[in-house]
Design a protein around this motif. Structure first.
Motif, mmCIF file in Angstrom:
data_model
loop_
_atom_site.group_PDB
_atom_site.id
_atom_site.type_symbol
_atom_site.label_atom_id
_atom_site.label_comp_id
_atom_site.label_asym_id
_atom_site.label_seq_id
_atom_site.Cartn_x
_atom_site.Cartn_y
_atom_site.Cartn_z
ATOM 1 N N GLY A 86 -54.620 0.859 24.242
ATOM 2 C CA GLY A 86 -54.292 2.165 24.809
ATOM 3 C C GLY A 86 -55.839 2.888 24.466
ATOM 4 N N ARG A 87 -56.883 1.886 24.227
ATOM 5 C CA ARG A 87 -58.358 2.463 24.221
ATOM 6 C C ARG A 87 -58.973 3.199 23.061
ATOM 7 N NH1 ARG A 87 -56.740 0.778 29.103
ATOM 8 N NH2 ARG A 87 -55.877 2.642 30.135
ATOM 9 N N ARG A 88 -58.084 4.269 22.798
ATOM 10 C CA ARG A 88 -58.491 5.139 21.653
ATOM 11 C C ARG A 88 -59.737 5.436 21.673
ATOM 12 N NH1 ARG A 88 -55.234 3.012 17.244
ATOM 13 N NH2 ARG A 88 -53.324 2.574 18.294
ATOM 14 N N ILE A 89 -60.423 5.896 22.969
ATOM 15 C CA ILE A 89 -61.489 6.486 22.961
ATOM 16 C C ILE A 89 -61.274 8.056 22.550
ATOM 17 C CG2 ILE A 89 -62.612 5.053 24.485
ATOM 18 C CD1 ILE A 89 -62.081 7.576 26.527
ATOM 19 N N LEU A 90 -62.234 8.728 22.125
ATOM 20 C CA LEU A 90 -62.143 10.143 21.578
ATOM 21 C C LEU A 90 -62.415 11.073 22.882
ATOM 22 C CD1 LEU A 90 -63.777 9.861 18.084
ATOM 23 C CD2 LEU A 90 -61.253 10.015 18.840
ATOM 24 N N LEU A 100 -72.076 6.363 20.672
ATOM 25 C CA LEU A 100 -72.933 6.509 19.439
ATOM 26 C C LEU A 100 -72.096 6.352 18.319
ATOM 27 C CD1 LEU A 100 -75.349 9.574 20.389
ATOM 28 C CD2 LEU A 100 -76.011 7.069 19.805
ATOM 29 N N LEU A 101 -70.690 6.500 18.528
ATOM 30 C CA LEU A 101 -69.956 6.211 17.191
ATOM 31 C C LEU A 101 -69.741 4.724 17.090
ATOM 32 C CD1 LEU A 101 -66.532 8.267 17.640
ATOM 33 C CD2 LEU A 101 -68.221 8.559 16.040
ATOM 34 N N GLY A 102 -69.691 3.880 18.038
ATOM 35 C CA GLY A 102 -69.702 2.538 17.592
ATOM 36 C C GLY A 102 -71.011 2.102 17.195
ATOM 37 N N ALA A 103 -72.189 2.758 17.066
ATOM 38 C CA ALA A 103 -73.422 2.371 16.435
ATOM 39 C C ALA A 103 -73.600 3.073 15.047
ATOM 40 C CB ALA A 103 -74.606 2.600 17.129
ATOM 41 N N GLN A 143 -61.661 2.079 29.615
ATOM 42 C CA GLN A 143 -61.738 0.872 28.943
ATOM 43 C C GLN A 143 -63.087 0.309 28.721
ATOM 44 O OE1 GLN A 143 -60.694 -1.308 26.756
ATOM 45 N NE2 GLN A 143 -58.546 -1.236 27.976
ATOM 46 N N MET A 144 -64.022 0.608 29.902
ATOM 47 C CA MET A 144 -65.356 0.070 29.768
ATOM 48 C C MET A 144 -66.138 0.718 28.691
ATOM 49 S SD MET A 144 -64.943 -2.388 32.195
ATOM 50 C CE MET A 144 -63.690 -2.634 33.422
ATOM 51 N N ILE A 147 -65.146 -0.569 25.337
ATOM 52 C CA ILE A 147 -65.726 -1.862 25.038
ATOM 53 C C ILE A 147 -67.140 -1.727 24.754
ATOM 54 C CG2 ILE A 147 -66.358 -3.969 26.284
ATOM 55 C CD1 ILE A 147 -63.688 -3.951 27.752
ATOM 56 N N GLY A 148 -67.713 -0.752 25.458
ATOM 57 C CA GLY A 148 -69.342 -0.416 25.250
ATOM 58 C C GLY A 148 -69.397 0.150 23.997
ATOM 59 N N ARG A 149 -68.724 0.886 23.579
ATOM 60 C CA ARG A 149 -68.694 1.301 22.112
ATOM 61 C C ARG A 149 -68.498 0.140 21.261
ATOM 62 N NH1 ARG A 149 -64.088 5.594 20.096
ATOM 63 N NH2 ARG A 149 -62.925 3.714 20.319
ATOM 64 N N ALA A 150 -67.363 -0.608 21.279
ATOM 65 C CA ALA A 150 -67.451 -1.651 20.464
ATOM 66 C C ALA A 150 -68.758 -2.794 20.413
ATOM 67 C CB ALA A 150 -66.225 -2.677 20.756
#
Ligand SMILES: Nc1ncnc2c1ncn2[C@@H]1O[C@H](COP(=O)(O)OP(=O)(O)O)[C@@H](O)[C@H]1O
Ligand SMILES: [Mg+2]
Length: 242
Positions: A86-90, A100-103, A143-144, A147-150
């Motif tokens: 379900g991706r869970r992006i904000l 930026l959250l991913g980093a 979804q992209m 994945i980019g955030r991850a």
């Protein structure tokens, strides 16, 4: 030595046994897929590897280090990330704020900037909407973004939980192209999928779970040709000898 080595893993939710003794390995540079019907324990396995659910017995080692009792942030730091179901992006943050959250554990801001720009180049729709709320993206774009955030956490192992769920055929193709490309760049991948054909097409190894146990494991081509896969996947539980 495998990059990820999961052995005899047991997870319980109260009195529900979700995993009862699961073994799984992901070698450096491999794509391993985990298949199985709803409720088989696939998401639980990924959550346990991330440290989001406690392990009752068994062990998880990553790059030779025992992570079994480590908190999630230590595992992320070691190089394990999860793109959850379900991706869970904000959706109340912008596209760029999500990236930026991913980093957030990194301090090399120039490298981060360059990596974000590379994501925008690969997915121009994200670049054009960088200052817009993530809620304005399509499911495939979200979804992209997830994945980019991850990727911005600089993982060595990326776990993806049913990433193709609900995506259009065009985005499913884009998604699997991206998984292949990231893997060619050296990323190891643990992929839970509903799309059995695509997952077996991209994987080096496959494991099938049924009710918290591994019922099949091996070469994806051999599994694709095995009629028992269909049974396990559909969760019919039909005996092979009826
Ligand atoms: N938070 C939870 N609390 C209680 N039971 C759960 C929880 N999450 C999952 N389960 C149960 O654990 C089993 C495995 O679920 P899950 O890992 O989500 O399977 P899958 O991802 O393969 O569909 C199922 O029986 C499910 O109902
Ligand atoms: Mg699941």
């Amino acid at each position: 030595m495998a990059l990820l080595d999961v052995s005899a893993l047991q997870v319980q939710y109260g009195r529900v046994t979700a995993l009862s003794g699961v073994d799984l390995r992901v070698g450096e540079g491999e794509v391993v897929t985990v298949l199985g019907a709803n409720g088989a324990g696939k998401s639980t396995l990924l959550r346990a590897i991330l440290g989001a659910v406690p392990v009752r017995a068994g062990g998880i080692t990553f790059d030779g280090v025992d992570l079994t009792r480590q908190p999630p942030h230590a595992r992320i730091k070691a190089g394990v990330v999860l793109v959850p179901e379900g991706r869970r992006i904000l959706i109340s943050l912008s596209v760029e704020e999500n990236l930026l959250l991913g980093a957030h554990m990194r301090t090399d801001s120039r490298a981060i900037r360059a990596e974000i720009d590379a994501i925008y180049q690969r997915f121009p729709n994200l670049g054009e909407r960088r200052h817009m709320l993530a809620s304005c993206l399509s499911g495939g774009e979200q979804q992209m973004l997830a994945i980019g955030r991850a990727m911005l956490a600089k993982p060595r192992l990326m776990m993806l939980d049913e990433p193709s769920l609900g995506l259009s055929p065009l985005f499913v193709s884009k998604l699997f192209d991206l998984i292949r490309e990231l893997n060619r760049g050296g990323l190891s991948v643990l992929l839970v999928e509903q799309n059995t054909g695509k997952a077996l097409g991209v994987a080096h190894h496959a494991t099938v779970l049924e009710l918290g146990r591994v019922v099949m494991a091996g070469d994806p081509k051999a599994l694709a040709a095995d009629p028992r896969l269909q049974e396990a996947y559909l969760g019919e539980g039909t005996p092979a000898h009826h």
